[in-house]
Design a protein around this motif. Structure first.
Motif, PDB file in Angstrom:
ATOM      1  N   PRO A 172       0.807  -1.230   0.000  1.00 42.41           N
ATOM      2  CA  PRO A 172       0.000   0.000   0.000  1.00 42.41           C
ATOM      3  C   PRO A 172       0.838   1.278   0.000  1.00 42.41           C
ATOM      4  CG  PRO A 172      -0.877  -1.568   1.572  1.00 42.41           C
ATOM      5  CD  PRO A 172       0.447  -2.101   1.138  1.00 42.41           C
ATOM      6  N   ILE A 173       1.931   1.288   0.757  1.00 43.43           N
ATOM      7  CA  ILE A 173       2.757   2.496   0.822  1.00 43.43           C
ATOM      8  C   ILE A 173       3.579   2.647  -0.450  1.00 43.43           C
ATOM      9  CG2 ILE A 173       4.615   3.668   2.054  1.00 43.43           C
ATOM     10  CD1 ILE A 173       1.924   3.655   3.508  1.00 43.43           C
ATOM     11  N   VAL A 174       4.156   1.550  -0.932  1.00 41.45           N
ATOM     12  CA  VAL A 174       4.923   1.612  -2.176  1.00 41.45           C
ATOM     13  C   VAL A 174       4.042   2.127  -3.316  1.00 41.45           C
ATOM     14  CG1 VAL A 174       6.099   0.230  -3.936  1.00 41.45           C
ATOM     15  CG2 VAL A 174       6.592  -0.156  -1.516  1.00 41.45           C
ATOM     16  N   ALA A 175       2.823   1.602  -3.405  1.00 36.46           N
ATOM     17  CA  ALA A 175       1.905   2.017  -4.472  1.00 36.46           C
ATOM     18  C   ALA A 175       1.497   3.479  -4.311  1.00 36.46           C
ATOM     19  CB  ALA A 175       0.671   1.120  -4.478  1.00 36.46           C
ATOM     20  N   ALA A 176       1.199   3.879  -3.082  1.00 39.77           N
ATOM     21  CA  ALA A 176       0.783   5.273  -2.840  1.00 39.77           C
ATOM     22  C   ALA A 176       1.913   6.242  -3.162  1.00 39.77           C
ATOM     23  CB  ALA A 176       0.342   5.436  -1.389  1.00 39.77           C
ATOM     24  N   TRP A 177       3.127   5.874  -2.819  1.00 40.86           N
ATOM     25  CA  TRP A 177       4.254   6.757  -3.085  1.00 40.86           C
ATOM     26  C   TRP A 177       4.630   6.804  -4.562  1.00 40.86           C
ATOM     27  CZ3 TRP A 177       8.252   5.759   1.464  1.00 40.86           C
ATOM     28  CH2 TRP A 177       7.716   6.286   2.646  1.00 40.86           C
ATOM     29  N   ALA A 178       4.299   5.733  -5.294  1.00 33.81           N
ATOM     30  CA  ALA A 178       4.640   5.685  -6.719  1.00 33.81           C
ATOM     31  C   ALA A 178       3.599   6.376  -7.591  1.00 33.81           C
ATOM     32  CB  ALA A 178       4.804   4.237  -7.172  1.00 33.81           C
ATOM     33  N   ASP A 179       2.394   6.526  -7.069  1.00 34.86           N
ATOM     34  CA  ASP A 179       1.292   7.098  -7.847  1.00 34.86           C
ATOM     35  C   ASP A 179       1.262   8.618  -7.657  1.00 34.86           C
ATOM     36  OD1 ASP A 179      -1.039   7.876  -9.058  1.00 34.86           O
ATOM     37  OD2 ASP A 179      -2.326   6.460  -7.985  1.00 34.86           O
ATOM     38  N   PRO A 180       1.532   9.392  -8.696  1.00 37.08           N
ATOM     39  CA  PRO A 180       1.555  10.856  -8.543  1.00 37.08           C
ATOM     40  C   PRO A 180       0.199  11.443  -8.190  1.00 37.08           C
ATOM     41  CG  PRO A 180       1.701  10.236 -10.859  1.00 37.08           C
ATOM     42  CD  PRO A 180       1.845   8.970 -10.075  1.00 37.08           C
ATOM     43  N   CYS A 181      -0.861  10.671  -8.420  1.00 33.04           N
ATOM     44  CA  CYS A 181      -2.205  11.173  -8.123  1.00 33.04           C
ATOM     45  C   CYS A 181      -2.708  10.742  -6.747  1.00 33.04           C
ATOM     46  CB  CYS A 181      -3.188  10.682  -9.187  1.00 33.04           C
ATOM     47  SG  CYS A 181      -2.820  11.276 -10.853  1.00 33.04           S
ATOM     48  N   ALA A 182      -1.959   9.853  -6.101  1.00 35.04           N
ATOM     49  CA  ALA A 182      -2.400   9.331  -4.809  1.00 35.04           C
ATOM     50  C   ALA A 182      -2.061  10.304  -3.688  1.00 35.04           C
ATOM     51  CB  ALA A 182      -1.749   7.979  -4.543  1.00 35.04           C
ATOM     52  N   LYS A 183      -2.795  10.174  -2.589  1.00 29.51           N
ATOM     53  CA  LYS A 183      -2.511  10.979  -1.411  1.00 29.51           C
ATOM     54  C   LYS A 183      -1.140  10.584  -0.868  1.00 29.51           C
ATOM     55  CE  LYS A 183      -5.976  11.839   1.174  1.00 29.51           C
ATOM     56  NZ  LYS A 183      -7.114  11.701   2.104  1.00 29.51           N
ATOM     57  N   LYS A 184      -0.320  11.546  -0.528  1.00 33.33           N
ATOM     58  CA  LYS A 184       1.046  11.282  -0.099  1.00 33.33           C
ATOM     59  C   LYS A 184       1.092  10.980   1.394  1.00 33.33           C
ATOM     60  CE  LYS A 184       2.475  11.712  -4.210  1.00 33.33           C
ATOM     61  NZ  LYS A 184       2.709  10.476  -4.981  1.00 33.33           N
ATOM     62  N   VAL A 185       1.093   9.715   1.700  1.00 34.79           N
ATOM     63  CA  VAL A 185       1.091   9.267   3.091  1.00 34.79           C
ATOM     64  C   VAL A 185       2.488   9.416   3.698  1.00 34.79           C
ATOM     65  CG1 VAL A 185       0.603   7.338   4.630  1.00 34.79           C
ATOM     66  CG2 VAL A 185      -0.728   7.619   2.524  1.00 34.79           C
ATOM     67  N   ILE A 186       2.546   9.959   4.905  1.00 34.27           N
ATOM     68  CA  ILE A 186       3.804  10.092   5.647  1.00 34.27           C
ATOM     69  C   ILE A 186       3.813   9.044   6.762  1.00 34.27           C
ATOM     70  CG2 ILE A 186       5.263  11.630   7.020  1.00 34.27           C
ATOM     71  CD1 ILE A 186       3.846  13.982   5.635  1.00 34.27           C
ATOM     72  N   VAL A 187       4.944   8.361   6.917  1.00 34.72           N
ATOM     73  CA  VAL A 187       5.082   7.315   7.934  1.00 34.72           C
ATOM     74  C   VAL A 187       5.992   7.832   9.041  1.00 34.72           C
ATOM     75  CG1 VAL A 187       5.706   4.917   8.389  1.00 34.72           C
ATOM     76  CG2 VAL A 187       4.817   5.565   6.129  1.00 34.72           C
ATOM     77  N   HIS A 188       5.536   7.721  10.286  1.00 35.92           N
ATOM     78  CA  HIS A 188       6.261   8.265  11.428  1.00 35.92           C
ATOM     79  C   HIS A 188       6.681   7.170  12.395  1.00 35.92           C
ATOM     80  CE1 HIS A 188       4.478  12.367  10.569  1.00 35.92           C
ATOM     81  NE2 HIS A 188       3.524  11.590  10.048  1.00 35.92           N
ATOM     82  N   GLY A 189       7.810   7.367  13.055  1.00 39.97           N
ATOM     83  CA  GLY A 189       8.231   6.522  14.160  1.00 39.97           C
ATOM     84  C   GLY A 189       8.137   7.305  15.452  1.00 39.97           C
ATOM     85  N   TRP A 190       7.243   6.884  16.340  1.00 40.11           N
ATOM     86  CA  TRP A 190       7.012   7.600  17.593  1.00 40.11           C
ATOM     87  C   TRP A 190       7.381   6.737  18.794  1.00 40.11           C
ATOM     88  CZ3 TRP A 190       1.469  10.208  17.224  1.00 40.11           C
ATOM     89  CH2 TRP A 190       1.504  11.232  16.259  1.00 40.11           C
ATOM     90  N   LEU A 191       7.745   7.402  19.876  1.00 43.33           N
ATOM     91  CA  LEU A 191       8.041   6.717  21.136  1.00 43.33           C
ATOM     92  C   LEU A 191       7.214   7.356  22.248  1.00 43.33           C
ATOM     93  CD1 LEU A 191       9.752   4.730  22.827  1.00 43.33           C
ATOM     94  CD2 LEU A 191      11.452   6.564  23.068  1.00 43.33           C
ATOM     95  N   TYR A 192       6.452   6.523  22.941  1.00 46.18           N
ATOM     96  CA  TYR A 192       5.649   6.989  24.077  1.00 46.18           C
ATOM     97  C   TYR A 192       6.379   6.638  25.366  1.00 46.18           C
ATOM     98  CZ  TYR A 192       1.791   7.372  27.431  1.00 46.18           C
ATOM     99  OH  TYR A 192       1.008   7.721  28.512  1.00 46.18           O
ATOM    100  N   ASP A 193       6.543   7.623  26.228  1.00 40.74           N
ATOM    101  CA  ASP A 193       7.244   7.431  27.496  1.00 40.74           C
ATOM    102  C   ASP A 193       6.216   7.184  28.600  1.00 40.74           C
ATOM    103  OD1 ASP A 193       8.785   7.510  29.781  1.00 40.74           O
ATOM    104  OD2 ASP A 193       9.918   9.286  29.195  1.00 40.74           O
ATOM    105  N   LEU A 194       6.227   5.977  29.158  1.00 41.27           N
ATOM    106  CA  LEU A 194       5.272   5.652  30.208  1.00 41.27           C
ATOM    107  C   LEU A 194       5.449   6.539  31.445  1.00 41.27           C
ATOM    108  CD1 LEU A 194       5.288   1.734  30.197  1.00 41.27           C
ATOM    109  CD2 LEU A 194       3.560   3.241  29.217  1.00 41.27           C
ATOM    110  N   ALA A 195       6.675   6.958  31.695  1.00 43.52           N
ATOM    111  CA  ALA A 195       6.966   7.715  32.919  1.00 43.52           C
ATOM    112  C   ALA A 195       6.520   9.167  32.851  1.00 43.52           C
ATOM    113  CB  ALA A 195       8.462   7.657  33.229  1.00 43.52           C
ATOM    114  N   THR A 196       6.329   9.693  31.647  1.00 39.44           N
ATOM    115  CA  THR A 196       5.935  11.101  31.510  1.00 39.44           C
ATOM    116  C   THR A 196       4.613  11.298  30.787  1.00 39.44           C
ATOM    117  OG1 THR A 196       7.068  11.426  29.383  1.00 39.44           O
ATOM    118  CG2 THR A 196       8.378  11.743  31.395  1.00 39.44           C
TER     119      THR A 196
END
Length: 211
Positions: A172-196
């Motif tokens: 899905p991401i490869v296809a979306a990124w290759a298609d100039p007409c597709a919505k440009k999805v951004i993929v994020h890496g997040w870290l949640y801190d249990l202590a804060t």
């Protein structure tokens, strides 16, 4: 609190929450039922009860499309995770995919323990099999000289990188990124801190033509 009381408490809390929403937005649930969902974010996170996506982001129903599992994995061969991503990108139309790991992750700690005893046969059970890719990742990392908590933190962050890589290589991401007409999805890496209770963005991946 008894076993039955714990379940009933959730129903009571739901009734109270529903009324608070209605008091603030009288037609919220009617509109929610009458329209298609249009969340902008797919959250792929851990099933840990301390990291509920909607709660830690102060979101309402309809804001987040979510998928959780043990240790926030996105295995290349898992139809469940790939079906969620495919539906989120191609049907729901999300604009962001966030892969969310968290501190003190039990899955990461279990993988560290398993990797430290390579000659000890591991149980042939669903959880052990599920964590096998993470255990193999641990074996590629240099954790020497680190305390267990420091090693856990390093594994958690390396796992986020690996899962984001898997997402970015998915159809899905490869296809979306290759298609100039597709919505440009951004993929994020997040870290949640249990202590804060805070979320930190470690990095993001954009379509090749993103500007």
């Amino acid at each position: 609190m008894s076993q039955s009381d714990a379940a009933q408490a959730l129903i009571k809390a739901n009734e109270e929450w529903t009324q608070r929403v209605i008091d603030k937005i009288p037609d919220f649930f009617e509109r929610s039922a009458a329209t298609d969902q249009e969340p902008k974010v797919l959250w792929i996170g851990c099933a840990d009860s301390r990291v509920p996506a909607s709660v830690v982001t102060a979101s309402m129903p309809g804001d987040i499309f979510a998928h959780t599992n043990i240790a926030n994995q996105f295995p290349v061969s898992d139809d469940n995770a790939h079906a969620v991503l495919n539906f989120a990108v191609n049907a729901v139309g999300v604009e962001h995919v966030v892969l969310v790991g968290h501190s003190i992750c039990g899955g990461a700690q279990a993988a560290i323990e398993a990797a430290s005893h390579p000659d000890v046969p591991q149980p042939d059970d669903p959880l052990t099999r599920w964590l096998t890719p993470l255990t193999e990742l641990v074996r590629t990392l240099d954790l020497s000289g680190l305390s267990f908590s420091e090693a856990t933190e390093k594994v958690v962050e390396a796992n986020i990188v690996m899962q984001v890589d898997n997402i970015c290589k998915s159809d899905p991401i490869v296809a979306a990124w290759a298609d100039p007409c597709a919505k440009k999805v951004i993929v994020h890496g997040w870290l949640y801190d249990l202590a804060t209770g805070r979320i930190k963005e470690l990095f993001s991946r954009h379509p090749p033509s993103y500007s």
